[in-house]
Structure formats: C-alpha cells, structure tokens
Design a protein around this motif. Sequence first.
Motif, PDB file in Angstrom:
ATOM      1  N   TRP A 185       0.943  -1.303   0.065  1.00 50.48           N
ATOM      2  CA  TRP A 185      -0.150   0.109   0.026  1.00 50.48           C
ATOM      3  C   TRP A 185       0.849   1.390  -0.042  1.00 50.48           C
ATOM      4  O   TRP A 185       1.872   1.135   0.738  1.00 50.48           O
ATOM      5  CB  TRP A 185      -0.844   0.101   1.157  1.00 50.48           C
ATOM      6  N   MET A 186       0.461   2.040  -0.932  1.00 50.65           N
ATOM      7  CA  MET A 186       1.170   3.600  -0.787  1.00 50.65           C
ATOM      8  C   MET A 186       0.088   4.350  -1.399  1.00 50.65           C
ATOM      9  O   MET A 186      -0.634   3.896  -2.400  1.00 50.65           O
ATOM     10  CB  MET A 186       2.430   3.617  -1.466  1.00 50.65           C
ATOM     11  N   PRO A 187       0.102   5.646  -1.242  1.00 47.35           N
ATOM     12  CA  PRO A 187      -0.901   6.469  -1.787  1.00 47.35           C
ATOM     13  C   PRO A 187      -0.849   6.322  -3.311  1.00 47.35           C
ATOM     14  O   PRO A 187       0.048   6.253  -4.045  1.00 47.35           O
ATOM     15  CB  PRO A 187      -0.585   7.823  -1.193  1.00 47.35           C
ATOM     16  N   LYS A 204      -0.846  10.203  14.912  1.00 43.26           N
ATOM     17  CA  LYS A 204      -1.790  10.259  16.123  1.00 43.26           C
ATOM     18  C   LYS A 204      -3.212   9.653  15.678  1.00 43.26           C
ATOM     19  O   LYS A 204      -3.407   8.900  16.584  1.00 43.26           O
ATOM     20  CB  LYS A 204      -1.942  11.713  16.767  1.00 43.26           C
ATOM     21  N   ASP A 205      -3.600  10.163  14.435  1.00 46.76           N
ATOM     22  CA  ASP A 205      -5.146   9.463  14.340  1.00 46.76           C
ATOM     23  C   ASP A 205      -4.892   8.037  13.776  1.00 46.76           C
ATOM     24  O   ASP A 205      -5.908   7.247  13.667  1.00 46.76           O
ATOM     25  CB  ASP A 205      -5.402  10.233  13.069  1.00 46.76           C
ATOM     26  N   ILE A 206      -3.875   7.549  13.413  1.00 48.14           N
ATOM     27  CA  ILE A 206      -3.660   5.968  13.133  1.00 48.14           C
ATOM     28  C   ILE A 206      -3.193   5.260  14.190  1.00 48.14           C
ATOM     29  O   ILE A 206      -3.707   4.397  14.495  1.00 48.14           O
ATOM     30  CB  ILE A 206      -2.539   6.040  11.649  1.00 48.14           C
ATOM     31  N   PHE A 207      -2.134   5.534  15.004  1.00 49.73           N
ATOM     32  CA  PHE A 207      -1.529   4.771  15.935  1.00 49.73           C
ATOM     33  C   PHE A 207      -2.121   5.080  17.176  1.00 49.73           C
ATOM     34  O   PHE A 207      -2.088   4.223  18.348  1.00 49.73           O
ATOM     35  CB  PHE A 207       0.076   5.042  16.056  1.00 49.73           C
ATOM     36  N   GLY A 208      -2.801   6.398  17.620  1.00 50.42           N
ATOM     37  CA  GLY A 208      -3.589   6.796  18.674  1.00 50.42           C
ATOM     38  C   GLY A 208      -2.288   7.318  19.755  1.00 50.42           C
ATOM     39  O   GLY A 208      -2.771   7.677  20.758  1.00 50.42           O
ATOM     40  N   VAL A 209      -1.063   7.466  19.149  1.00 51.41           N
ATOM     41  CA  VAL A 209      -0.123   8.224  20.013  1.00 51.41           C
ATOM     42  C   VAL A 209       0.585   9.230  19.241  1.00 51.41           C
ATOM     43  O   VAL A 209       0.513   9.300  18.060  1.00 51.41           O
ATOM     44  CB  VAL A 209       0.657   7.444  20.767  1.00 51.41           C
ATOM     45  N   LEU A 238      -8.718   2.712   7.374  1.00 51.51           N
ATOM     46  CA  LEU A 238      -8.356   4.272   7.054  1.00 51.51           C
ATOM     47  C   LEU A 238      -7.464   4.151   5.623  1.00 51.51           C
ATOM     48  O   LEU A 238      -7.905   4.950   4.952  1.00 51.51           O
ATOM     49  CB  LEU A 238      -7.173   4.823   7.996  1.00 51.51           C
ATOM     50  N   LEU A 239      -6.492   3.215   5.559  1.00 52.57           N
ATOM     51  CA  LEU A 239      -5.827   3.187   4.013  1.00 52.57           C
ATOM     52  C   LEU A 239      -6.863   2.926   2.993  1.00 52.57           C
ATOM     53  O   LEU A 239      -6.615   3.392   1.786  1.00 52.57           O
ATOM     54  CB  LEU A 239      -4.705   2.114   4.192  1.00 52.57           C
ATOM     55  N   THR A 240      -7.801   1.879   3.214  1.00 56.55           N
ATOM     56  CA  THR A 240      -8.761   1.567   2.264  1.00 56.55           C
ATOM     57  C   THR A 240      -9.369   2.824   1.640  1.00 56.55           C
ATOM     58  O   THR A 240      -9.820   2.927   0.617  1.00 56.55           O
ATOM     59  CB  THR A 240      -9.654   0.482   2.509  1.00 56.55           C
ATOM     60  N   LYS A 241      -9.716   3.885   2.446  1.00 53.45           N
ATOM     61  CA  LYS A 241     -10.334   5.031   2.212  1.00 53.45           C
ATOM     62  C   LYS A 241      -9.661   5.924   1.245  1.00 53.45           C
ATOM     63  O   LYS A 241     -10.135   6.557   0.453  1.00 53.45           O
ATOM     64  CB  LYS A 241     -10.890   5.721   3.427  1.00 53.45           C
ATOM     65  N   ILE A 242      -8.231   5.691   1.267  1.00 58.10           N
ATOM     66  CA  ILE A 242      -7.511   6.697   0.740  1.00 58.10           C
ATOM     67  C   ILE A 242      -7.159   5.990  -0.600  1.00 58.10           C
ATOM     68  O   ILE A 242      -6.942   6.914  -1.660  1.00 58.10           O
ATOM     69  CB  ILE A 242      -6.036   6.769   1.359  1.00 58.10           C
TER      70      ILE A 242
END
Length: 157
Positions: free
Chosen positions: A91-93, A106-111, A152-156
């Motif tokens: 996967w890549m954009p 932060k939105d992906i890993f939560g940290v 998240l990645l599937t949406k991109i």
Amino acid sequence: MDLSKLKWVKNVKPAQGWAYDKINEMPIPEAKIFRLHWRNDKDNAQKPQKGDLIALVQLAKVTHIVELLDDTVYENTEKDWGIYRVIKAIWMPPEKFDWVNLPHQKDIFGVEDLPPDGSVHDLSRTDRMYQFNQYWKDLGGLQGFQEHLSKLLTKIL
C-alpha cells in the motif's frame, strides 16, 4: 486489505521531500519493489522476517505498508544508509495524491510520538512501544490496530 502480518513501524527521514514516493524510480516499478535502507544497523535490519509487514512513517504520516520479500540484509557501501532489505509496497498513496493530506500518525497509531530513530520497532513489544500498547489495550490490541489501519488506508485508495 489484510494487515494481520503488520507488526513493525519504521520512521523514515528523507533529506528532503518524501522517500520512496516515485514509483517510476523503483527498480521494479510495476511490482512496487524497492530497497528499504537502514543506517548500518544490521541487527535491527534483520529483525523483521520474510512476509512481515512494516508501516513506514515520514513526517508523522504513514506513507507505505511494505512486505519483506526475503530474510537477507544487503550491503551498499556507497551510501550513508549502507544496508537495505528488499521490500514490496503493498500500500502507498495513489499517484498524484498529495501526501501532505495523509492522516497524522496520532489518528492512526493513537499516540503523538513514535520512535524517530530510523530503526524498526515491534508494535507488540510493550516494553518498547508502551504508549501504543496502552492505547490499543482496550481496543483489540495489535489486531484492533491492524483493522483500524486497514479501514483508514482503504479509504485513501
């Protein structure tokens, strides 16, 4: 997208711009196969095994999910980042996507913070990735994270 083998994260620091962003400059562009470099830390480069997946993070954005194609660490003495593994971007954009618009880590890993050192880090290691594991503990652990990232990645795409 099956991310069940995703257990590593690696922070990539390009000298400028984005690393590994030009498909046509990859050795095998049709298959998105290229060299993922380390700064002469062979022990760290050997940790992931063939078939494992690594999330590559640049400028606080996940830019690639890559699969290791073998267990060999190769040397390239001509460069500062003198060792590499052969990987395939699963996967890549998409082309012409502005990578600045990728979700923040932060939105992906939560940290907020991930290890910035260019080494791979095992997401399942609570002693090394404590904040990550604390965040995901009640959200399904590593598997919950893998499912979240996949959505998240599937949406991109």
